[in-house]
Enzyme design. Structure first.
Site, PDB file in Angstrom:
ATOM      1  N   LYS A 221       2.049  -3.654   6.748  1.00 34.02           N
ATOM      2  CA  LYS A 221       2.481  -3.644   5.339  1.00 34.02           C
ATOM      3  C   LYS A 221       3.979  -3.353   5.237  1.00 34.02           C
ATOM      4  O   LYS A 221       4.698  -3.975   4.462  1.00 34.02           O
ATOM      5  CB  LYS A 221       1.689  -2.596   4.542  1.00 34.02           C
ATOM      6  CG  LYS A 221       0.225  -2.956   4.344  1.00 34.02           C
ATOM      7  CD  LYS A 221       0.053  -4.275   3.611  1.00 34.02           C
ATOM      8  CE  LYS A 221      -1.409  -4.644   3.425  1.00 34.02           C
ATOM      9  NZ  LYS A 221      -1.613  -5.956   2.794  1.00 34.02           N
TER      10      LYS A 221
ATOM     11  N   TYR B 297      -2.106  -1.131  10.992  1.00 32.17           N
ATOM     12  CA  TYR B 297      -2.333  -1.713   9.655  1.00 32.17           C
ATOM     13  C   TYR B 297      -1.175  -1.341   8.728  1.00 32.17           C
ATOM     14  O   TYR B 297      -0.560  -2.207   8.099  1.00 32.17           O
ATOM     15  CB  TYR B 297      -3.652  -1.229   9.049  1.00 32.17           C
ATOM     16  CG  TYR B 297      -3.709  -1.500   7.572  1.00 32.17           C
ATOM     17  CD1 TYR B 297      -3.501  -0.475   6.641  1.00 32.17           C
ATOM     18  CD2 TYR B 297      -3.900  -2.794   7.101  1.00 32.17           C
ATOM     19  CE1 TYR B 297      -3.496  -0.741   5.284  1.00 32.17           C
ATOM     20  CE2 TYR B 297      -3.907  -3.063   5.742  1.00 32.17           C
ATOM     21  CZ  TYR B 297      -3.696  -2.029   4.844  1.00 32.17           C
ATOM     22  OH  TYR B 297      -3.677  -2.292   3.496  1.00 32.17           O
TER      23      TYR B 297
ATOM     24  N   SER C  25       0.830  -1.201   0.000  1.00 29.09           N
ATOM     25  CA  SER C  25       0.000   0.000   0.000  1.00 29.09           C
ATOM     26  C   SER C  25       0.866   1.253   0.000  1.00 29.09           C
ATOM     27  O   SER C  25       1.954   1.272   0.578  1.00 29.09           O
ATOM     28  CB  SER C  25      -0.882  -0.012   1.273  1.00 29.09           C
ATOM     29  OG  SER C  25      -1.505   1.230   1.456  1.00 29.09           O
TER      30      SER C  25
HETATM   31  P1  NAD Z   1     -10.965  -7.395   1.350  1.00 32.80           P
HETATM   32  O1  NAD Z   1     -11.156  -7.402   2.822  1.00 32.80           O
HETATM   33  O2  NAD Z   1     -12.105  -7.158   0.445  1.00 32.80           O
HETATM   34  O3  NAD Z   1     -10.292  -8.783   0.879  1.00 32.80           O
HETATM   35  C1  NAD Z   1      -9.424  -9.506   1.726  1.00 32.80           C
HETATM   36  C2  NAD Z   1      -9.910 -10.955   1.719  1.00 32.80           C
HETATM   37  O4  NAD Z   1      -9.028 -11.745   2.502  1.00 32.80           O
HETATM   38  C3  NAD Z   1     -11.315 -11.115   2.305  1.00 32.80           C
HETATM   39  O5  NAD Z   1     -12.104 -11.872   1.418  1.00 32.80           O
HETATM   40  C4  NAD Z   1     -11.078 -11.878   3.625  1.00 32.80           C
HETATM   41  O6  NAD Z   1     -12.151 -12.747   3.917  1.00 32.80           O
HETATM   42  C5  NAD Z   1      -9.788 -12.630   3.304  1.00 32.80           C
HETATM   43  N1  NAD Z   1      -8.960 -12.949   4.469  1.00 32.80           N
HETATM   44  C6  NAD Z   1      -8.536 -12.083   5.436  1.00 32.80           C
HETATM   45  N2  NAD Z   1      -7.772 -12.740   6.331  1.00 32.80           N
HETATM   46  C7  NAD Z   1      -7.690 -14.037   5.917  1.00 32.80           C
HETATM   47  C8  NAD Z   1      -7.065 -15.210   6.425  1.00 32.80           C
HETATM   48  N3  NAD Z   1      -6.364 -15.186   7.549  1.00 32.80           N
HETATM   49  N4  NAD Z   1      -7.219 -16.370   5.740  1.00 32.80           N
HETATM   50  C9  NAD Z   1      -7.950 -16.421   4.587  1.00 32.80           C
HETATM   51  N5  NAD Z   1      -8.578 -15.359   4.056  1.00 32.80           N
HETATM   52  C10 NAD Z   1      -8.440 -14.180   4.724  1.00 32.80           C
HETATM   53  O7  NAD Z   1      -9.803  -6.347   1.059  1.00 32.80           O
HETATM   54  P2  NAD Z   1      -9.303  -5.715  -0.331  1.00 32.80           P
HETATM   55  O8  NAD Z   1      -9.723  -4.294  -0.344  1.00 32.80           O
HETATM   56  O9  NAD Z   1      -9.647  -6.610  -1.456  1.00 32.80           O
HETATM   57  O10 NAD Z   1      -7.716  -5.729  -0.090  1.00 32.80           O
HETATM   58  C11 NAD Z   1      -6.963  -6.847  -0.513  1.00 32.80           C
HETATM   59  C12 NAD Z   1      -5.523  -6.597  -0.115  1.00 32.80           C
HETATM   60  O11 NAD Z   1      -5.087  -5.355  -0.665  1.00 32.80           O
HETATM   61  C13 NAD Z   1      -5.302  -6.479   1.390  1.00 32.80           C
HETATM   62  O12 NAD Z   1      -4.057  -7.082   1.702  1.00 32.80           O
HETATM   63  C14 NAD Z   1      -5.211  -4.975   1.632  1.00 32.80           C
HETATM   64  O13 NAD Z   1      -4.421  -4.678   2.756  1.00 32.80           O
HETATM   65  C15 NAD Z   1      -4.545  -4.522   0.366  1.00 32.80           C
HETATM   66  N6  NAD Z   1      -4.827  -3.117   0.039  1.00 32.80           N
HETATM   67  C16 NAD Z   1      -6.121  -2.698  -0.068  1.00 32.80           C
HETATM   68  C17 NAD Z   1      -6.378  -1.356  -0.367  1.00 32.80           C
HETATM   69  C18 NAD Z   1      -7.799  -0.847  -0.466  1.00 32.80           C
HETATM   70  O14 NAD Z   1      -7.988   0.381  -0.392  1.00 32.80           O
HETATM   71  N7  NAD Z   1      -8.782  -1.704  -0.634  1.00 32.80           N
HETATM   72  C19 NAD Z   1      -5.323  -0.473  -0.590  1.00 32.80           C
HETATM   73  C20 NAD Z   1      -4.010  -0.945  -0.474  1.00 32.80           C
HETATM   74  C21 NAD Z   1      -3.773  -2.291  -0.167  1.00 32.80           C
HETATM   75  C1  WQD Z   2      -9.754   9.204   0.900  1.00 34.92           C
HETATM   76  C2  WQD Z   2     -10.010  10.676   1.135  1.00 34.92           C
HETATM   77  C3  WQD Z   2     -10.425  11.242   3.424  1.00 34.92           C
HETATM   78  C4  WQD Z   2     -14.253   9.190   3.810  1.00 34.92           C
HETATM   79  C5  WQD Z   2      -7.135   4.288   3.090  1.00 34.92           C
HETATM   80  C6  WQD Z   2      -6.045   3.587   3.851  1.00 34.92           C
HETATM   81  C7  WQD Z   2      -5.058   2.990   2.881  1.00 34.92           C
HETATM   82  C8  WQD Z   2      -5.794   2.110   1.890  1.00 34.92           C
HETATM   83  C9  WQD Z   2      -6.849   2.916   1.172  1.00 34.92           C
HETATM   84  C10 WQD Z   2      -5.692  -0.168   2.694  1.00 34.92           C
HETATM   85  C11 WQD Z   2      -9.325  11.185   2.401  1.00 34.92           C
HETATM   86  C12 WQD Z   2     -11.646  11.531   2.559  1.00 34.92           C
HETATM   87  C13 WQD Z   2     -13.062   9.674   3.289  1.00 34.92           C
HETATM   88  C14 WQD Z   2     -15.272  10.088   4.182  1.00 34.92           C
HETATM   89  C15 WQD Z   2     -13.884  11.916   3.482  1.00 34.92           C
HETATM   90  N1  WQD Z   2      -6.383   0.992   2.513  1.00 34.92           N
HETATM   91  N2  WQD Z   2     -12.897  11.002   3.125  1.00 34.92           N
HETATM   92  N3  WQD Z   2     -15.064  11.425   3.991  1.00 34.92           N
HETATM   93  O1  WQD Z   2      -7.480   7.266   3.803  1.00 34.92           O
HETATM   94  O2  WQD Z   2      -6.578   7.661   1.458  1.00 34.92           O
HETATM   95  O3  WQD Z   2      -6.567   5.359   2.398  1.00 34.92           O
HETATM   96  O4  WQD Z   2      -7.749   3.411   2.173  1.00 34.92           O
HETATM   97  O5  WQD Z   2      -4.578  -0.398   2.354  1.00 34.92           O
HETATM   98  O6  WQD Z   2      -4.115   2.228   3.610  1.00 34.92           O
HETATM   99  O7  WQD Z   2      -5.355   4.548   4.622  1.00 34.92           O
HETATM  100  O8  WQD Z   2      -8.712   6.406   1.740  1.00 34.92           O
HETATM  101  O9  WQD Z   2     -11.075   6.469   1.085  1.00 34.92           O
HETATM  102  O10 WQD Z   2     -10.522   6.544   3.572  1.00 34.92           O
HETATM  103  O11 WQD Z   2     -10.060   8.536   2.130  1.00 34.92           O
HETATM  104  O12 WQD Z   2     -13.695  13.123   3.326  1.00 34.92           O
HETATM  105  O13 WQD Z   2     -16.363   9.706   4.670  1.00 34.92           O
HETATM  106  O14 WQD Z   2     -11.413  10.866   1.337  1.00 34.92           O
HETATM  107  O15 WQD Z   2     -10.223  12.287   4.380  1.00 34.92           O
HETATM  108  O16 WQD Z   2      -8.870  12.489   2.148  1.00 34.92           O
HETATM  109  P1  WQD Z   2      -7.300   6.793   2.412  1.00 34.92           P
HETATM  110  P2  WQD Z   2     -10.166   6.927   2.165  1.00 34.92           P
END
Ligand code: NAD
Ligand code: WQD
Length: 342
Positions: free
Chosen positions: A154, A150, A125
């Site tokens: 990462k 969190y 991330s």
């Molecule tokens: P998500 O929660 O939709 O998907 C994660 C999946 O992993 C879920 O289906 C959950 O049931 C499964 N899971 C969690 N722990 C597990 C375990 N111990 N064993 C088996 N399954 C397990 O999340 P996402 O948004 O699809 O994110 C996927 C990956 O990408 C994560 O590692 C997250 O940290 C990373 N990521 C997400 C974002 C974002 O904004 N969505 C941004 C950056 C990185």
């Molecule tokens: C985006 C912008 C908020 C909600 C997070 C995690 C990051 C990754 C992605 C897992 C910001 C603003 C949001 C609301 C708002 N997740 N906002 N009102 O914070 O950039 O990233 O999700 O890996 O690790 O930190 O994403 O969508 O929460 O916010 O104004 O109700 O929207 O302040 O500026 P963020 P976000």
């Protein structure tokens, strides 16, 4: 074609990646414990690709089940490891859940392949950059002290992977640093399924627009940005899914950069919260009910990626813009209203 293990494959990004792997001729195999997703997603994937992907339900923190799966599936040539807990706020309230889940699942997987060459793509991330000193932020920017447990999982996971790659030699690893994934599949059969009140911007926007939430609060409009709201690099989840296919292909070809590498996965463009709202109103054809509120603790003011390395060396570039991100998110929210999942 190669069998690719997709951990967390019924989740938001994983399910879209299963579709793109299939489209690219791979055979995806899902492991998921359904802790943050729903089994119905398999039916949704089937509606798109015509077959139900192989699915194994278990917790990757269970060492014996993970070992047994690996032994029983010797033909897996690559892994895309999505499975993790990912809610920043929850990680502050319950850090041990995050350290346990995100580290034990990773280490069990890696240990299972100690004797076998394996291609491994990791979900990282842009949160590892914190508030970058220069923008756009490149992969060479310093990793900053995490602002949440969190984010720390990462950062430490990247260190574990780098040290594993250099110590053992049989792991070929790429970490993808995602910026802000948003949007949904063009068919509106897959999308983000937030648990409870959405923490992220896009699901809160679409749930407000459909009437599930009364209004959106914009967390701060007094930042040092053109319109006072925070800036992010929003990336369409389908583009993000395709980046994982590109990473698997690079690993299969042999990465000239060595057996550990990192790539920024974003568009390289920054958009403010207000710009995102305006784009949504244009795409949906309706006004959004929002107000300005206080800043949210821990928010980075501006972050967007330099994606030159991904274009040149990963042979991947985002193709979908903010309008399609908003239009597909809205189409998905309307689909969910008529076809609830979970
Ligand atoms: P998500 O929660 O939709 O998907 C994660 C999946 O992993 C879920 O289906 C959950 O049931 C499964 N899971 C969690 N722990 C597990 C375990 N111990 N064993 C088996 N399954 C397990 O999340 P996402 O948004 O699809 O994110 C996927 C990956 O990408 C994560 O590692 C997250 O940290 C990373 N990521 C997400 C974002 C974002 O904004 N969505 C941004 C950056 C990185
Ligand atoms: C985006 C912008 C908020 C909600 C997070 C995690 C990051 C990754 C992605 C897992 C910001 C603003 C949001 C609301 C708002 N997740 N906002 N009102 O914070 O950039 O990233 O999700 O890996 O690790 O930190 O994403 O969508 O929460 O916010 O104004 O109700 O929207 O302040 O500026 P963020 P976000």
């Amino acid at each position: 074609m190669s069998k690719i293990l997709v951990t967390g494959g019924t989740g938001y990004i994983g399910s879209h990646t299963v579709v793109e792997l299939f489209n690219a001729g791979y055979t995806p195999v899902i492991v998921d414990n359904l802790s943050n997703s729903n089994i119905q997603i398999l039916d949704q994937i089937e509606k798109i690709i015509g077959i139900k992907p192989e699915f194994h339900e278990f917790d990757l923190c269970d060492e014996s089940k993970t070992k047994a799966f690996i032994l029983n599936n010797p033909d897996i040539s690559g892994i895309i490891h999505f499975a993790a807990s990912k809610a920043v706020g929850e990680s502050v309230a319950d850090p041990l859940k995050y350290y346990y889940n995100n580290f034990f699942s990773l280490i069990n997987l890696l240990n299972g392949y100690r004797e076998t060459p394996i291609n491994f793509v990791f979900s990282s991330s842009c949160t590892v950059y914190g508030e970058p000193d220069t923008l756009p932020v490149t992969e060479f920017a310093p990793v900053k002290k995490a602002t949440s447990p969190y984010g720390n999982t990462k950062q430490i996971a990247e260190e574990i992977l780098q040290e594993t790659a250099s110590a053992y030699g049989n792991y070929n690893i790429i970490a993808l640093r995602y910026f802000n994934p948003v949007g949904a599949h063009a068919t509106a059969l897959l999308g983000e399924l937030p648990n409870g009140v959405p923490q992220n911007l896009l699901p809160f926007i679409t749930q407000t627009a459909i009437g599930k939430r009364e209004k959106l609060t914009v967390f701060g409009n007094d930042y040092d940005t053109p319109d006072g709201s925070c800036i992010r690099d929003y990336i369409h989840v389908v583009d993000l899914a395709k980046a994982h296919v590109a990473a698997i292909k690079l690993l299969e070809k042999g990465n000239p950069n060595g057996n550990y590498d990192v790539f920024n996965i974003g568009t390289g463009q920054g958009n403010s919260v207000i710009e995102a709202i305006t784009a949504f109103e244009k795409a949906s054809g309706q006004k959004l009910n929002y107000e300005f509120g206080p800043r949210r603790d821990g928010d980075v003011i501006k972050v967007y990626g330099d994606v030159t390395k991904s274009a040149k060396e990963l042979n991947w570039k985002a193709e979908l813009g903010i309008d399609e991100m908003m239009a597909s998110s809205w189409k998905w929210e309307k689909y969910l209203k008529e076809n609830p999942i979970g």
